[in-house]
Design an enzyme around this catalytic site. Sequence first.
Site, short mmCIF file in Angstrom:
data_model
loop_
_atom_site.label_atom_id
_atom_site.label_comp_id
_atom_site.label_asym_id
_atom_site.label_seq_id
_atom_site.Cartn_x
_atom_site.Cartn_y
_atom_site.Cartn_z
N ARG A 83 -2.40 -2.36 6.88
CA ARG A 83 -2.71 -1.96 8.26
C ARG A 83 -4.17 -1.54 8.42
NH1 ARG A 83 2.51 -0.94 7.34
NH2 ARG A 83 2.00 0.89 6.11
N GLU A 120 2.69 8.54 -3.84
CA GLU A 120 3.75 9.54 -3.82
C GLU A 120 5.08 8.95 -4.27
OE1 GLU A 120 4.99 10.62 0.27
OE2 GLU A 120 3.47 9.20 0.91
#
Length: 202
Positions: A83, A120
Amino acid sequence: MSERADGGHVSGDPDDDVTRRAVRRARQAITEHERTVPDFPKPGILFRDLTPVLADTEGFASIVTALTHGCSGVDLVAGIDARGFLVGGAVAQELGVGILAVRKGGKLPPPVHGVDYDLEYGTERLEIPASGIDISGRRVLVVDDVLATGGTAVAASTLMSLAGASVVGVAVIMELADLGGRERIVTELGPEVHLHAITDDR
């Protein structure tokens, strides 16, 4: 809104009327169109999908303007896969500079500069061409959609350094404040690297 990673304001006037209006419109578009997806891509992860925001004409335009103001002195934008390509290309166009696509591992032919890093929810690799493009000495703005732990932004910035460029700022649409990305940028890139975040999830 544009801030330094250590909380200070960037040079120039990021709080001008154009920017304030763009930030308000962008935040409204995020509130209206953002999609939150639980347990993706792994259980326990709350995925913040900004794709519907970027598909909104006014939302996209306001995001680009909000990220662009306060970015004086930039002569290259690095958009992070994927993105960051969309937003980074538009930001580069508005700034009148070039765009460098920072790709996920295995997408570019050799030779490449590459960096492995932790997310993460796993590990990843970013790469840029090691030949055919000379970015040495360029002042780079790194652009992505979301700042989480900061690993992706730091890895992209490391790639720029490997190629002889200097990162002067990181620009994102949303900061996930509890995941420590801002602090990581200060620690690993230095407080002189500006962080531009339109909104956060606090």
